[in-house]
Design an enzyme around this catalytic site. Structure first.
Site, PDB file in Angstrom:
ATOM      1  N   CYS A  16       0.820  -1.190  -0.068  1.00 19.77           N
ATOM      2  CA  CYS A  16       0.073   0.000  -0.159  1.00 19.77           C
ATOM      3  C   CYS A  16       0.868   1.186  -0.057  1.00 19.77           C
ATOM      4  O   CYS A  16       0.212   2.440  -0.325  1.00 19.77           O
ATOM      5  CB  CYS A  16      -0.865   0.137   1.206  1.00 19.77           C
ATOM      6  N   CYS A  19      -2.751  -3.306   8.805  1.00 19.78           N
ATOM      7  CA  CYS A  19      -2.447  -1.816   9.075  1.00 19.78           C
ATOM      8  C   CYS A  19      -1.730  -1.847  10.616  1.00 19.78           C
ATOM      9  O   CYS A  19      -0.753  -1.279  10.720  1.00 19.78           O
ATOM     10  CB  CYS A  19      -3.287  -0.829   9.109  1.00 19.78           C
TER      11      CYS A  19
HETATM   12 FE1  FES Z   1      -1.412   0.587   4.311  1.00 20.47          FE
HETATM   13 FE2  FES Z   1      -3.316   0.764   6.234  1.00 20.47          FE
HETATM   14  S1  FES Z   1      -3.611   0.654   3.974  1.00 20.47           S
HETATM   15  S2  FES Z   1      -1.208   0.718   6.251  1.00 20.47           S
END
Ligand code: FES
Length: 147
Positions: A33, A103
């Site tokens: 991400c 996360c």
């Molecule tokens: Fe990357 Fe939450 S989407 S840490």
């Protein structure tokens, strides 16, 4: 979707910032991400964490978990801080949606990375602490997506 506590810590994150001459600093990212979390620890001679700050370039859940993680490790010994797992952080936040569980792993790993840095600087070993990853997806490429 998010608990009140998650929203609160996302909107009013505690302990944002950095510590100059920190006893330990840990940075961990998630290449998938692109989010990055950095944790600073100020640890005294009795191995008690006096202060903890963070900087997170990431999603709301990452901000909320880093905020809660810093609150949880403050005042703890380095050994007690090892018990601040991502599960403990999620519990303290009254849970996270399943797609956001990863996360909270950033928070656990960033604390471990900061503790590792402290241990290296002081030539000590912290029981149960393994060399942290700089990217929580390292070595997991072959695994099934869990979120
Ligand atoms: Fe990357 Fe939450 S989407 S840490």
């Amino acid at each position: 979707m998010y608990s009140e506590k998650v929203m609160d810590h996302f909107q009013n994150p505690r302990n944002v910032g950095e510590i100059e001459d920190a006893s330990g600093v840990g940075t961990v990212g998630n290449a998938k991400c692109g989010d990055i979390m950095r944790i600073y620890l100020d640890i005294d001679e009795n191995q008690v964490i006096h202060d903890c700050k963070f900087k997170t370039f990431g999603c709301g859940a990452a901000v909320a978990t880093s905020s809660m993680a810093t609150e949880l490790v403050k005042g703890k010994t380095i050994q007690e801080a090892m018990e601040v797992t991502n599960q403990a952080v999620m519990d303290a936040l009254d849970g996270l949606p399943p797609v956001k569980v990863h996360c909270s792993l950033l928070a656990e790993e960033a604390i471990h990375a900061a503790l590792w840095d402290y241990a290296e600087k002081n030539h000590i070993e912290i029981e149960g602490l393994e060399k942290p990853k700089t990217d929580i997806h390292e070595g997991e490429e072959e695994q099934e997506e869990e979120y």
